[in-house]
Design a protein around this motif. Structure first.
Motif, PDB file in Angstrom:
ATOM      1  N   SER A 172       0.816  -1.219   0.000  1.00  0.00           N
ATOM      2  CA  SER A 172       0.000   0.000   0.000  1.00  0.00           C
ATOM      3  C   SER A 172       0.844   1.261   0.000  1.00  0.00           C
ATOM      4  O   SER A 172       0.400   2.314  -0.454  1.00  0.00           O
ATOM      5  CB  SER A 172      -0.935   0.011   1.215  1.00  0.00           C
ATOM      6  OG  SER A 172      -0.189   0.001   2.413  1.00  0.00           O
ATOM      7  N   ALA A 173       2.092   1.165   0.484  1.00  0.00           N
ATOM      8  CA  ALA A 173       2.969   2.332   0.491  1.00  0.00           C
ATOM      9  C   ALA A 173       3.488   2.646  -0.902  1.00  0.00           C
ATOM     10  O   ALA A 173       3.947   3.756  -1.158  1.00  0.00           O
ATOM     11  CB  ALA A 173       4.153   2.092   1.426  1.00  0.00           C
ATOM     12  N   ARG A 174       3.417   1.651  -1.818  1.00  0.00           N
ATOM     13  CA  ARG A 174       3.852   1.821  -3.201  1.00  0.00           C
ATOM     14  C   ARG A 174       5.236   2.471  -3.280  1.00  0.00           C
ATOM     15  O   ARG A 174       5.445   3.454  -3.982  1.00  0.00           O
ATOM     16  CB  ARG A 174       2.830   2.632  -3.994  1.00  0.00           C
ATOM     17  CG  ARG A 174       1.476   1.950  -4.115  1.00  0.00           C
ATOM     18  CD  ARG A 174       0.536   2.726  -5.004  1.00  0.00           C
ATOM     19  NE  ARG A 174       1.021   2.842  -6.361  1.00  0.00           N
ATOM     20  CZ  ARG A 174       0.927   1.892  -7.292  1.00  0.00           C
ATOM     21  NH1 ARG A 174       0.369   0.741  -6.982  1.00  0.00           N
ATOM     22  NH2 ARG A 174       1.375   2.084  -8.496  1.00  0.00           N
ATOM     23  N   LEU A 183       5.674  16.017  -5.910  1.00  0.00           N
ATOM     24  CA  LEU A 183       6.867  15.467  -6.559  1.00  0.00           C
ATOM     25  C   LEU A 183       6.675  14.007  -6.964  1.00  0.00           C
ATOM     26  O   LEU A 183       7.135  13.590  -8.017  1.00  0.00           O
ATOM     27  CB  LEU A 183       8.073  15.595  -5.630  1.00  0.00           C
ATOM     28  CG  LEU A 183       8.666  17.001  -5.516  1.00  0.00           C
ATOM     29  CD1 LEU A 183       9.602  17.097  -4.322  1.00  0.00           C
ATOM     30  CD2 LEU A 183       9.407  17.382  -6.805  1.00  0.00           C
ATOM     31  N   ASN A 184       6.007  13.238  -6.136  1.00  0.00           N
ATOM     32  CA  ASN A 184       5.728  11.840  -6.474  1.00  0.00           C
ATOM     33  C   ASN A 184       4.543  11.361  -5.646  1.00  0.00           C
ATOM     34  O   ASN A 184       4.705  10.950  -4.503  1.00  0.00           O
ATOM     35  CB  ASN A 184       6.943  10.945  -6.219  1.00  0.00           C
ATOM     36  CG  ASN A 184       6.766   9.556  -6.813  1.00  0.00           C
ATOM     37  OD1 ASN A 184       5.642   9.122  -7.081  1.00  0.00           O
ATOM     38  ND2 ASN A 184       7.856   8.860  -7.019  1.00  0.00           N
ATOM     39  N   PRO A 185       3.327  11.411  -6.212  1.00  0.00           N
ATOM     40  CA  PRO A 185       2.122  11.124  -5.422  1.00  0.00           C
ATOM     41  C   PRO A 185       2.019   9.705  -4.896  1.00  0.00           C
ATOM     42  O   PRO A 185       1.293   9.452  -3.940  1.00  0.00           O
ATOM     43  CB  PRO A 185       0.980  11.427  -6.410  1.00  0.00           C
ATOM     44  CG  PRO A 185       1.593  11.335  -7.751  1.00  0.00           C
ATOM     45  CD  PRO A 185       3.012  11.775  -7.596  1.00  0.00           C
ATOM     46  N   ASP A 186       2.728   8.750  -5.494  1.00  0.00           N
ATOM     47  CA  ASP A 186       2.593   7.360  -5.065  1.00  0.00           C
ATOM     48  C   ASP A 186       3.494   6.990  -3.902  1.00  0.00           C
ATOM     49  O   ASP A 186       3.457   5.856  -3.429  1.00  0.00           O
ATOM     50  CB  ASP A 186       2.879   6.423  -6.248  1.00  0.00           C
ATOM     51  CG  ASP A 186       1.708   6.374  -7.224  1.00  0.00           C
ATOM     52  OD1 ASP A 186       0.567   6.248  -6.758  1.00  0.00           O
ATOM     53  OD2 ASP A 186       1.940   6.484  -8.435  1.00  0.00           O
ATOM     54  N   PHE A 212     -10.663  16.645   4.431  1.00  0.00           N
ATOM     55  CA  PHE A 212     -10.310  16.638   3.013  1.00  0.00           C
ATOM     56  C   PHE A 212      -8.809  16.384   2.882  1.00  0.00           C
ATOM     57  O   PHE A 212      -8.000  17.103   3.473  1.00  0.00           O
ATOM     58  CB  PHE A 212     -10.684  17.962   2.355  1.00  0.00           C
ATOM     59  CG  PHE A 212     -12.164  18.197   2.287  1.00  0.00           C
ATOM     60  CD1 PHE A 212     -12.946  17.548   1.340  1.00  0.00           C
ATOM     61  CD2 PHE A 212     -12.784  19.057   3.182  1.00  0.00           C
ATOM     62  CE1 PHE A 212     -14.309  17.759   1.289  1.00  0.00           C
ATOM     63  CE2 PHE A 212     -14.152  19.274   3.137  1.00  0.00           C
ATOM     64  CZ  PHE A 212     -14.920  18.621   2.184  1.00  0.00           C
ATOM     65  N   ASN A 213      -8.470  15.379   2.094  1.00  0.00           N
ATOM     66  CA  ASN A 213      -7.073  14.963   1.961  1.00  0.00           C
ATOM     67  C   ASN A 213      -6.514  15.358   0.607  1.00  0.00           C
ATOM     68  O   ASN A 213      -7.049  14.969  -0.430  1.00  0.00           O
ATOM     69  CB  ASN A 213      -6.959  13.451   2.134  1.00  0.00           C
ATOM     70  CG  ASN A 213      -7.639  12.969   3.406  1.00  0.00           C
ATOM     71  OD1 ASN A 213      -7.329  13.432   4.493  1.00  0.00           O
ATOM     72  ND2 ASN A 213      -8.581  12.045   3.268  1.00  0.00           N
ATOM     73  N   GLN A 214      -5.428  16.106   0.621  1.00  0.00           N
ATOM     74  CA  GLN A 214      -4.783  16.525  -0.618  1.00  0.00           C
ATOM     75  C   GLN A 214      -3.702  15.559  -1.071  1.00  0.00           C
ATOM     76  O   GLN A 214      -3.209  15.682  -2.194  1.00  0.00           O
ATOM     77  CB  GLN A 214      -4.139  17.914  -0.439  1.00  0.00           C
ATOM     78  CG  GLN A 214      -5.115  19.054  -0.277  1.00  0.00           C
ATOM     79  CD  GLN A 214      -4.412  20.341   0.090  1.00  0.00           C
ATOM     80  OE1 GLN A 214      -4.353  20.710   1.259  1.00  0.00           O
ATOM     81  NE2 GLN A 214      -3.873  21.040  -0.895  1.00  0.00           N
ATOM     82  N   HIS A 215      -3.296  14.636  -0.214  1.00  0.00           N
ATOM     83  CA  HIS A 215      -2.091  13.849  -0.486  1.00  0.00           C
ATOM     84  C   HIS A 215      -2.366  12.357  -0.662  1.00  0.00           C
ATOM     85  O   HIS A 215      -1.434  11.558  -0.610  1.00  0.00           O
ATOM     86  CB  HIS A 215      -1.114  14.016   0.675  1.00  0.00           C
ATOM     87  CG  HIS A 215      -1.591  13.411   1.969  1.00  0.00           C
ATOM     88  ND1 HIS A 215      -2.693  13.886   2.647  1.00  0.00           N
ATOM     89  CD2 HIS A 215      -1.144  12.347   2.685  1.00  0.00           C
ATOM     90  CE1 HIS A 215      -2.883  13.155   3.723  1.00  0.00           C
ATOM     91  NE2 HIS A 215      -1.966  12.203   3.767  1.00  0.00           N
ATOM     92  N   ILE A 216      -3.601  11.976  -0.931  1.00  0.00           N
ATOM     93  CA  ILE A 216      -3.942  10.557  -1.005  1.00  0.00           C
ATOM     94  C   ILE A 216      -4.088  10.081  -2.455  1.00  0.00           C
ATOM     95  O   ILE A 216      -3.383   9.172  -2.895  1.00  0.00           O
ATOM     96  CB  ILE A 216      -5.244  10.264  -0.242  1.00  0.00           C
ATOM     97  CG1 ILE A 216      -5.097  10.677   1.235  1.00  0.00           C
ATOM     98  CG2 ILE A 216      -5.611   8.800  -0.363  1.00  0.00           C
ATOM     99  CD1 ILE A 216      -4.075   9.881   2.001  1.00  0.00           C
ATOM    100  N   ALA A 217      -5.015  10.663  -3.191  1.00  0.00           N
ATOM    101  CA  ALA A 217      -5.297  10.198  -4.554  1.00  0.00           C
ATOM    102  C   ALA A 217      -4.156  10.570  -5.497  1.00  0.00           C
ATOM    103  O   ALA A 217      -3.762  11.738  -5.584  1.00  0.00           O
ATOM    104  CB  ALA A 217      -6.610  10.801  -5.053  1.00  0.00           C
TER     105      ALA A 217
END
Length: 931
Positions: A34-36, A451-454, A659-664
């Protein structure tokens, strides 16, 4: 319960730890899936990182005298020669795991750890043989998640299993094996044979699971004794065992771990060597394991020595020699110049300094992660790397009121930039004390995300990845579980050091991440002009919350209860008995054993009853369709109808989602606690749930503003397809237009439009004929023809989508119109399912991500206008392409036009030029009326 392995003060015999390499690699892979985890270039690293840390955990915790890692060989084993179907059903390892395995096989010997493989044998057999060989001379610990090793346990040989929920290990001696599995080690093989192992294609006796097998072994002692007393067993078990005698003999042979391999090694041969730093450090830098690199750099330099090898037994040492080498125990990072402030004079001096700065980093310490409940314990500040101050305002000479009074003007000063990690949390906490923090100069969590969303974006991981620092964790401060203490009980200086560390690390991360953003101007602009300013807007929305009419949900709960009862009765009648519908095991038995429905897929606990299986069965068996309906109703009832009233905050009487900005990874916002993005809108019951969301009072109504078909419009813009562009420019109904084209008719029926709508949106998600056939309940042949017609009528859409894939394969990433980037791996995977998922992500991200950027831009413009005009209306929710407002009655002539204008302007601002943007606006006494 299994005891924890402790470190004895003295040992009568040395300790030898034998690691089941591949089993631990798989465990690491799935634990960190899940941490990818991946490098900036997209190379996967989770299995490597997890496996190395497992080894280091053992080294640091237990200080073994000998440590050996055994791996399976790629060649067929003697078991395959005896039984060709052995492990035949086991799927190939995931492609991204195979990519990492080569690195792991290089790293283990480079760490100085003996690594063993032998063609024709499994790691189990190597470990079993070493166990037998050295059990009289060493205390042996077999490190593996594989239960089969329990057969080797006896005095001096113990099983060390990784715990499921954390990074600890559980020790199994003979009594622990009996307690956990139900039989003693010497009986374990018989139990395994009775159970079988579907993952290895070993059948066992049908109908006999772990519990029954253990009961039989305990009653009779062995399989042989069971067969001597078959007449005592129930007919079903007796018949199963009579038919399975040969299979059990074969299974016992296959599951027996060999202990007599020809391995001519001495204890001296198995001494650990020193790590080959010349090899490891560059590799860790390549893999972006900066913390690991820093830890290995601290070990003393060693002299190189040629690695030993054996022509038959692949046997690798590290390249350096030092038999006394041990890894240094991991220590927290060195603390900087941290100052605890507990009186007003010192606070005033700090405030004077902060007030003279252009920017500083800060962090709050509180009593709760729920912002509305959190009490402020203190605030830390840093404006120079390695230096920080903690204003402690709990149980000290400095009151919270005094601290707020002095710091409020500085925290609210729009000329002083604020830096931090997840600043929205701190802003919400301080809102409770009347402080409106502004402006957000830099949020390290969001910078990392852009920089890298995953990747993962928590402070500890960022400090490790970018600074090579091992931070003190919150659990280190207050403890865990029953021993956890209140933050008020932490000694002030200890708390100060922890708090100062967070502000200091945030400041240092800002310097590193800002430099990285500087190398990509579009990403830098996304942070500075979109993500950072949005933090304050989202904080305001979360703080405002939305009112819920609990009575509506109570009535709906009763309705759903009645409907669930009706559906349950239909299922029970079909089954001929009542059973627990929420139990997959009982459901599996009813469907596949009693009703004899065709089983689709087997799991470890029985036949699968997941959604995909039931959807396939529902085409021919009504009971499967009813079960799907039951699950849908049950999920709505438990997840929303019954759960939402419990989430109304007692202080405000409203729901406050996060509201999450850093998930999707696409750039979209997500919501949690509760998740309001997934309330279904297509079903009648889903719409009724939305009907419970209401204005704050009688002087307000709800206003909904929704982008119309925005993803299709963006696809038309990005592809330049003239047919689709023309349809939007002429204000045509795009779904009817598509239906006319693909069905070649001017008389469009509702069913044609429905099919056209599914294919319109499905294409943007890389839909295949099978998927479209399921959605539309048509044959695959008809679905294939519809997609073929679509390609013919909108050729540039498909050219554009193919272009995205070609570019992604070449560069490793895709981009939105603004330049938001997402790295896509597995586009070249040989596994069809994995490759298809990667292609869908690559196709959808530029479109969905552009839509996400657009609505974020609109939110900023709307919030700015509301603030400038001092309006009393408030933006309260964002769900996909829709914004919801609590609109004051005095602004019904102002707000709709303002919102619509800003949403259309946002499209132009991000580069939409050729497609007209439409925004549907509605008002009502509840959310569904407004929508």
């Amino acid at each position: 319960m299994s005891e924890q392995l402790s470190q004895p003060a003295e040992r009568q015999k040395p300790s030898m730890f034998l690691l089941d390499g591949m089993a631990l690699v798989f465990r690491s892979y799935y634990a960190l899936m899940s941490a990818r985890m991946q490098t900036q270039s997209g190379f996967p690293t989770g299995a490597i990182y997890g496996f190395i840390n497992t080894i280091l955990k053992i080294e640091e915790t237990y200080r073994p005298d000998f440590l050996v890692v055994a791996f399976d060989s790629k060649e067929k084993t003697f078991r395959h020669e005896a039984f060709p179907d052995y492990k035949a059903q086991r799927p190939a390892p995931p492609t991204d795991l195979i990519q990492q395995l080569g690195k792991i096989l290089e790293i283990v010997p480079a760490m100085g750890i003996p690594m063993l493989k032998r063609p024709g044998f499994e790691a189990d057999d190597i470990i079993g043989t070493l166990t037998k060989k050295f059990e009289d001379r060493c205390n042996l610990f077999l490190v593996t998640p594989d239960k089969d090793f329990a057969q080797l346990v006896h005095d001096g040989v113990k099983l060390l299993k990784p715990a499921r929920q954390n990074d600890e290990f559980l020790l199994y001696g003979a009594e622990e094996v009996k307690s956990h599995y139900g039989v003693y080690p010497e009986q374990f093989l018989d139990m395994l044979a009775l159970m079988g192992d579907s993952s290895d294609n070993i059948p066992g006796a049908p109908g006999i699971g772990p519990k029954t097998a253990a009961n039989l072994i305990n009653r009779y002692g062995s399989i042989a004794k069971i067969y001597e007393n078959l007449y005592e067993l129930r007919p079903r078990a007796r018949e199963s065992l009579l038919k399975s005698k040969a299979a059990l003999e074969n299974g016992r042979f296959l599951m027996t771990i060999k202990t007599d391999m020809d391995i001519d090694l001495t204890l001296d041969d198995l001494k650990q060597k020193s790590p080959d730093l010349d090899f490891l450090l560059p590799l860790f830098e390549e893999l972006e394991f900066r913390t690991l690199a820093a830890r290995f750099k601290s070990s003393p330099e060693k002299k190189n020595e040629q690695a030993a090898s054996d022509a038959d037994l692949e046997f690798n040492f590290g390249a350096n020699v030092d038999p006394n080498f041990q890894f240094a125990k991991k220590q927290p990072r060195d603390l900087g110049n941290y100052t605890l402030i507990q009186d007003e004079d010192d606070l005033n001096q700090l405030a004077e300094k902060l007030g003279s700065l252009k920017e500083f980093a800060f962090d709050t310490e509180t009593t709760s992660l729920t912002t509305l409940d959190a009490e402020l314990v203190g605030i830390s500040f840093s404006f120079a790397p390695g230096e920080a101050f903690f204003v402690y305002c709990a149980e000290s000479a400095l009151s919270r009121e005094t601290a707020i009074r002095v710091l409020k003007p500085i925290l609210e000063n729009p000329e002083i930039g604020k830096i931090g990690q997840n600043l929205k949390y701190d802003m919400l906490v301080l809102k409770n004390y009347g402080v409106r923090v502004q402006p957000v100069r830099f949020d390290t969590m969001l910078a990392s995300y852009v920089l890298n969303p995953d990747k993962t974006h928590n402070l500890d991981d960022l400090a490790a990845d970018h600074l090579g620092l091992e931070t003190v964790k919150y659990a280190d401060l207050v403890g865990k579980g029953k021993s956890e203490k209140s933050i008020y009980e932490v000694e002030p200086k200890t708390l100060s050091d922890y708090a100062c560390q967070d502000a200091d690390v945030a400041l240092q991360l800002k310097n590193v991440l800002e430099k990285a953003l500087g190398e990509n101007e579009p990403l830098k602009k996304i942070c500075e002009e979109l993500e950072f300013p949005l933090v304050g807007v989202l904080a305001d929305m979360e703080h405002e919350g939305v009112r819920l009419d609990v009575a509506v949900l109570k009535t709906l709960s009763e309705t759903l209860g009645t409907e669930l009862g009706r559906v349950s009765k239909i299922i029970y009648d079909a089954a001929g008995e009542a059973f627990n519908l929420d139990s997959p095991k009982q459901l599996s038995e009813i469907l596949f054993e009693k009703l004899k429905l065709p089983a689709k897929r087997r799991t470890k606990t029985g036949y699968s009853t997941d959604v995909r299986v039931l959807e396939e069965l529902a085409e021919s068996f009504p009971v499967a369709k009813q079960i799907l309906e039951y699950r849908s109703l049950q999920k709505l009832k438990s997840t929303y109808v019954d759960a939402l009233p419990n989430l109304v905050h007692p202080k405000t009487g409203r729901i406050h989602t996060s509201f999450n900005q850093h998930i999707a990874a696409t750039g979209r916002l997500s919501s949690s606690n509760p998740n309001l993005q997934n309330i279904p809108i297509r079903t009648e019951i889903g719409r009724e749930i939305r009907g419970a969301f209401v204005p704050s009072d009688a002087h307000h109504t709800l206003l909904s503003a929704d982008y119309s078909q925005i993803e299709l419009r963006i696809a038309a813009e990005l592809s330049g397809d003239p047919t689709m562009l023309g349809a939007f420019q002429n204000r045509e109904d795009i779904h009817s237009t598509t239906a006319k084209l693909i069905f070649e008719t001017d008389e469009v029926t509702k069913d044609m439009r429905r099919k056209a709508k599914e294919v319109n949106f499905g294409v943007l998600y890389g839909i295949m004929p099978f998927g479209l056939a399921q959605r539309l309940d048509i044959s695959q042949a008809e679905a294939k023809e519809i997609i073929s017609q679509y390609k013919e009528k909108y050729p540039m859409i498909f050219s554009y989508l193919e272009g995205i894939l070609d570019k992604a394969r070449a560069s490793g990433y895709v981009e939105t119109l603004l330049g938001r980037r997402r790295y896509i791996r597995d586009l070249n995977s040989k596994n069809f399912s994995i490759r298809s998922a990667a292609e869908r992500a690559a196709i959808n991200t530029p479109i969905q991500g552009t839509a996400a950027d657009m609505i974020k831009k609109a939110m900023l413009g709307i919030a700015s206008d509301i603030h400038k005009q001092s309006l009393r209306s408030r933006m309260i929710l964002q769900v996909h392409d829709e914004l919801l407002f609590n609109m004051h009655e005095s602004e019904v002539d102002i707000l709709p036009e303002l919102v619509q204008r800003e949403m259309i302007e946002a499209a132009k601002a991000i580069g939409i030029r050729n497609v007209p943007i439409e925004v549907e606006v509605g008002t009502g006494a509840n959310w569904i009326e407004a929508h």
